[in-house]
Design an enzyme around this catalytic site. Sequence first.
Site, PDB file in Angstrom:
ATOM      1  CB  ALA A   3      -0.821  -0.014   1.191  1.00 36.45           C
ATOM      2  N   GLY A  61       4.064   4.172  -3.220  1.00 38.86           N
ATOM      3  CA  GLY A  61       5.356   3.552  -3.251  1.00 38.86           C
ATOM      4  C   GLY A  61       5.714   2.286  -3.971  1.00 38.86           C
ATOM      5  CD  GLU A 101       6.804   6.136  -6.217  1.00 36.34           C
ATOM      6  OE1 GLU A 101       8.389   7.454  -6.483  1.00 36.34           O
ATOM      7  OE2 GLU A 101       7.268   5.637  -4.633  1.00 36.34           O
ATOM      8  CD  GLU A 147       2.208   8.825  -4.625  1.00 29.82           C
ATOM      9  OE1 GLU A 147       2.718   7.679  -3.844  1.00 29.82           O
ATOM     10  OE2 GLU A 147       1.582   8.660  -5.384  1.00 29.82           O
TER      11      GLU A 147
END
Length: 262
Positions: free
Chosen positions: A61, A112, A115, A135
């Site tokens: 998450a 993240g 990412e 974000e």
Amino acid sequence: MNESLITYQLDGPVALIGLNRPDKRNAINDPLIDDLRSAVLRAHEEADVAVLFGHGSNFCAGLDLAEALARATGQIKPPRKRRRHNWHEVFDLIARGPIPFVAALHGAVVGGGLELATAAHVRVGDESLLCGLPEGQRGIFVGGGGTVRIQRVVGTTVMTDMMLTGRLLNAAESLQEHVVRYLVPTGEALNKARELAARIAKNSLETNWMIINVLPRIHDMSHDDGLFVEQLNSARARPPEAEARLRDFVDGKAEKLQRHPA
């Protein structure tokens, strides 16, 4: 490495690396990053391919927002000297290290987590997959390499839309936008990732290294420079293993190419 945050198992030539904070949806904090670094470096030494997955109902998450808030409010003091972002360092060890990584994705793969997923070289998703970049709604910006990796995978337009609107990509949309290359039924992502990793492990180590290190660098070069670097690598002295593989093909002993289902 603290195996409560990251699990590690060696299965023949394949290392299995699991994010293990299921109660926090495998959110990434500094201790998890430190343990992930240790696991990745161990895989570099022991394995020929690695599989990255998440325990529990989600892959990852993203950023641990409690840690982010503590840092924003000064409860966690910044280092005295500016240094490279620890996420950038660890994700680059995955993306441009000596061995390929296959990511098995399910549930939430956001912020993240996305990412991290795009640091892997091959990504498998199951039908429970939801990818997002929240974000913008949190008042922050991507910081784990997403502006480089995610943007190159899905394109600027898609990433901009995801960040501005908070839109989540479902499994089919994640396949359409190239977040994943393989889509399997719910619960089957890890099995498929292990299958692919075993197939990749049959390649020569040298070829795998060139695929994951030379290709992305040529992507960043001009046409002429890319062709020059390609020639430098293709003209390198071939190890005995490569000669044996070529001879097997010429002599009709090599395994025939097959179409494997996606």
